[in-house]
Design an enzyme around this catalytic site. Structure first.
Site, PDB file in Angstrom:
ATOM      1  N   GLY A 197      -1.859  11.178  -1.766  1.00  0.00           N
ATOM      2  CA  GLY A 197      -0.615  11.649  -1.163  1.00  0.00           C
ATOM      3  C   GLY A 197      -0.734  12.628  -0.022  1.00  0.00           C
ATOM      4  O   GLY A 197       0.277  12.946   0.617  1.00  0.00           O
ATOM      5  N   GLU A 251      -7.282  10.160  -5.472  1.00  0.00           N
ATOM      6  CA  GLU A 251      -6.929   8.822  -4.986  1.00  0.00           C
ATOM      7  C   GLU A 251      -6.379   8.882  -3.566  1.00  0.00           C
ATOM      8  O   GLU A 251      -5.261   8.409  -3.315  1.00  0.00           O
ATOM      9  CB  GLU A 251      -5.880   8.189  -5.915  1.00  0.00           C
ATOM     10  CG  GLU A 251      -6.288   8.095  -7.371  1.00  0.00           C
ATOM     11  CD  GLU A 251      -5.147   7.626  -8.269  1.00  0.00           C
ATOM     12  OE1 GLU A 251      -3.976   7.698  -7.872  1.00  0.00           O
ATOM     13  OE2 GLU A 251      -5.437   7.167  -9.382  1.00  0.00           O
ATOM     14  N   ARG A 303      -3.998   7.297   2.687  1.00  0.00           N
ATOM     15  CA  ARG A 303      -3.594   7.551   4.070  1.00  0.00           C
ATOM     16  C   ARG A 303      -4.489   8.572   4.795  1.00  0.00           C
ATOM     17  O   ARG A 303      -4.868   8.357   5.945  1.00  0.00           O
ATOM     18  CB  ARG A 303      -2.153   8.076   4.060  1.00  0.00           C
ATOM     19  CG  ARG A 303      -1.478   8.142   5.417  1.00  0.00           C
ATOM     20  CD  ARG A 303      -0.129   8.849   5.307  1.00  0.00           C
ATOM     21  NE  ARG A 303       0.723   8.305   4.275  1.00  0.00           N
ATOM     22  CZ  ARG A 303       1.594   7.313   4.457  1.00  0.00           C
ATOM     23  NH1 ARG A 303       1.757   6.792   5.645  1.00  0.00           N
ATOM     24  NH2 ARG A 303       2.316   6.876   3.447  1.00  0.00           N
ATOM     25  N   ARG A 345       5.719  -0.224   9.285  1.00  0.00           N
ATOM     26  CA  ARG A 345       6.165   1.145   9.004  1.00  0.00           C
ATOM     27  C   ARG A 345       7.365   1.597   9.833  1.00  0.00           C
ATOM     28  O   ARG A 345       8.298   2.181   9.284  1.00  0.00           O
ATOM     29  CB  ARG A 345       5.003   2.136   9.152  1.00  0.00           C
ATOM     30  CG  ARG A 345       3.870   1.900   8.131  1.00  0.00           C
ATOM     31  CD  ARG A 345       2.818   2.980   8.182  1.00  0.00           C
ATOM     32  NE  ARG A 345       3.329   4.265   7.754  1.00  0.00           N
ATOM     33  CZ  ARG A 345       3.711   5.228   8.546  1.00  0.00           C
ATOM     34  NH1 ARG A 345       3.600   5.112   9.853  1.00  0.00           N
ATOM     35  NH2 ARG A 345       4.196   6.336   8.063  1.00  0.00           N
ATOM     36  N   CYS A 372      12.758 -12.173  15.572  1.00  0.00           N
ATOM     37  CA  CYS A 372      14.207 -12.308  15.683  1.00  0.00           C
ATOM     38  C   CYS A 372      14.924 -11.437  14.672  1.00  0.00           C
ATOM     39  O   CYS A 372      15.539 -11.932  13.718  1.00  0.00           O
ATOM     40  CB  CYS A 372      14.590 -13.777  15.525  1.00  0.00           C
ATOM     41  SG  CYS A 372      13.763 -14.768  16.761  1.00  0.00           S
TER      42      CYS A 372
HETATM   43  C1  PLP Z   1      -0.202   4.802  -2.997  1.00  0.00           C
HETATM   44  C2  PLP Z   1      -0.974   5.508  -4.040  1.00  0.00           C
HETATM   45  C3  PLP Z   1      -2.007   6.393  -3.684  1.00  0.00           C
HETATM   46  C4  PLP Z   1      -2.373   6.721  -2.265  1.00  0.00           C
HETATM   47  O1  PLP Z   1      -1.400   7.443  -1.595  1.00  0.00           O
HETATM   48  P1  PLP Z   1      -1.720   8.035  -0.138  1.00  0.00           P
HETATM   49  O2  PLP Z   1      -0.478   8.720   0.233  1.00  0.00           O
HETATM   50  O3  PLP Z   1      -2.054   6.906   0.743  1.00  0.00           O
HETATM   51  O4  PLP Z   1      -2.865   8.990  -0.299  1.00  0.00           O
HETATM   52  C5  PLP Z   1      -2.737   6.971  -4.711  1.00  0.00           C
HETATM   53  N1  PLP Z   1      -2.454   6.722  -6.015  1.00  0.00           N
HETATM   54  C6  PLP Z   1      -1.453   5.882  -6.385  1.00  0.00           C
HETATM   55  C7  PLP Z   1      -1.221   5.637  -7.819  1.00  0.00           C
HETATM   56  C8  PLP Z   1      -0.682   5.252  -5.416  1.00  0.00           C
HETATM   57  O5  PLP Z   1       0.308   4.436  -5.794  1.00  0.00           O
END
Ligand code: PLP
Length: 420
Positions: A239, A273, A276, A312, A344
């Site tokens: 995140g 995790e 981005r 996006r 379109c």
């Molecule tokens: C989408 C997601 C992420 C990655 O989020 P980013 O904002 O790209 O870092 C990590 N864990 C889970 C469970 C997700 O759904």
């Protein structure tokens, strides 16, 4: 930081002029910088170097085999949210013991596939999912390692579509009932409860939501341990945001300064995790101007990339910086233009009312920060073949995914005999 810059009047990825790649592979195409990908991964990894941890790259941000392979060679794992992503992660050489699996709708087949592979753990999102995992594991005669995904009800202060840790979101188990879910989970014969998972949203540009969510998670871990439930893994989710325009997200080191001490105390292995933050600014979508069109209201720059290639802007109204590939153009008179594709739909735009130098037919643009949720969200809408992906390393580049052909577009289609 990233490795896209002007060199000798030409916008380059590392040492390769984007115009050269455009000549050779055609447009549009995605271009990734190997140095940027590796650097971002390493910076994140090193920020948490003091605590036992695994970086499980979020495959949905960029699922190219070559990109995943870079992270796997650097010691990374994967966070997957489908059987398809698990397949890709394994194909890219990511060890199963570094793969975690989240998502609210895992099917029995996907659960079986993950158990066969021997993944590190499932991040479980509901009590019914626990029942399904227990049953599949029982059929296979194995124990399924799980963490429960807690929804800590913390506002990540980001776009509503990418906010996941609020009570009203579909993700995880609510904070007030998750303890009961743990009591329930430990009673299954074929489930091994080993962790706690949370992921509160994406493109988060503040430290405080991470700290708030972690404090609630640690309270939960303490409670579980006091009851003899042995939590070995804390999965922090992803995140962390990036700069698209003028956002000033914390550096991974700053985030680490705020949370690593709290994490270290637990003695757990910490899973991150990130998606981005690792790949977002390591990629650009390169497109060519087809036409310019000035009507009474507006100036349009019609380019050969569209919402099916990069969703996006249409999906979230998000800002993607646009750079002319020829540096000469930068000093031209500025206009306010909508940068649009050939699809379109009026929702087909890459930028709205963008003040930018006047560009001409045939010139190239680089749509920046397109390395995350770019290619992975692309589609064949309007029967447009998906574009190639190119990986630049130093003064060389490789095509890591070919442009789709028209045959690819109709692959698997059949006419019923009465129409043949
Ligand atoms: C989408 C997601 C992420 C990655 O989020 P980013 O904002 O790209 O870092 C990590 N864990 C889970 C469970 C997700 O759904």
């Amino acid at each position: 930081m990233h490795h896209f810059e002007y060199r000798n009047g030409e916008y380059c990825c590392e040492e390769v002029p984007l115009s050269r790649i455009a000549e050779e592979v055609g447009t549009p195409f995605y271009c990734y910088s190997h140095a940027t990908l590796l650097r971002h991964f390493t910076v994140f990894d090193e920020a948490f170097g003091a605590i036992p941890h695994i970086i499980c790259f979020a495959v949905k941000a960029n699922s190219s085999l070559a990109v995943l392979r870079i992270f796997s060679k650097a010691g990374g794992g994967a966070d997957v949210v489908s059987g398809g992503e698990l397949y890709r992660a394994l194909k890219a050489g990511i060890p199963p013991e570094k793969i975690v699996y989240a998502g609210v709708g895992k099917t029995r087949n996907e659960i079986r596939q993950a158990l066969e592979a021997g993944i590190l753990m499932f991040n479980v999102e509901s009590s019914q999912e626990l029942i399904a995992i227990d049953s599949v594991a029982g059929e296979m005669g194995v124990k399924a390692p799980v963490a429960l995904r807690v929804n800590p009800d913390v506002d990540p202060q980001t776009h509503p579509y990418i906010s996941t840790g609020l009570k009203e979101n579909k993700f995880g188990m609510s904070y007030n009932t998750v303890l009961k879910e743990y009591h329930h989970a430990v009673r299954f014969d074929n489930i091994d409860v080993i962790g706690v998972h949370k992921h509160i949203g994406s493109q988060i540009t503040l430290i405080s939501p991470f700290v708030d969510a972690l404090e609630k998670t640690l309270d939960l871990v303490r409670q579980l341990r006091s009851e003899g439930i042995d939590i070995k893994y804390i999965d922090m989710g992803g995140g962390l945001g990036i700069t698209y325009k003028d956002e000033a997200p914390p550096h991974p080191k700053e985030l680490a300064q705020s949370i690593a001490p709290m994490l270290a105390e637990t003695g757990c292995t910490i899973i991150f995790e990130p998606g981005r933050v690792i790949v977002g600014n390591a990629g650009a979508l390169i497109s060519r101007v087809l036409y310019t069109k000035v009507n009474e209201e507006k100036t349009f720059l019609i380019v050969d990339a569209a919402m099916n290639d990069l969703a996006r802007p249409s999906l979230y109204g998000s800002y993607q910086h646009i750079v002319p590939v020829e540096e000469d153009a930068v000093s031209r008179k500025k206009v306010s233009a909508d940068v649009v594709g050939p699809i379109c739909e009026s929702g087909d735009f890459l930028a709205k009312d963008r003040v930018m130098p006047e560009l001409r037919r045939g010139e190239l643009i680089a749509v920046m920060s397109a390395g995350a949720y770019g290619f992975t969200m692309s589609s064949n809408y309007n029967s447009r073949p998906r574009v190639p992906e190119v990986l630049v390393k130093g003064s060389d580049y490789d095509i890591i995914r070919e442009r789709e052909t028209y045959e690819d577009l109709i692959k698997g289609e059949r006419l019923p005999s009465y129409l043949a």
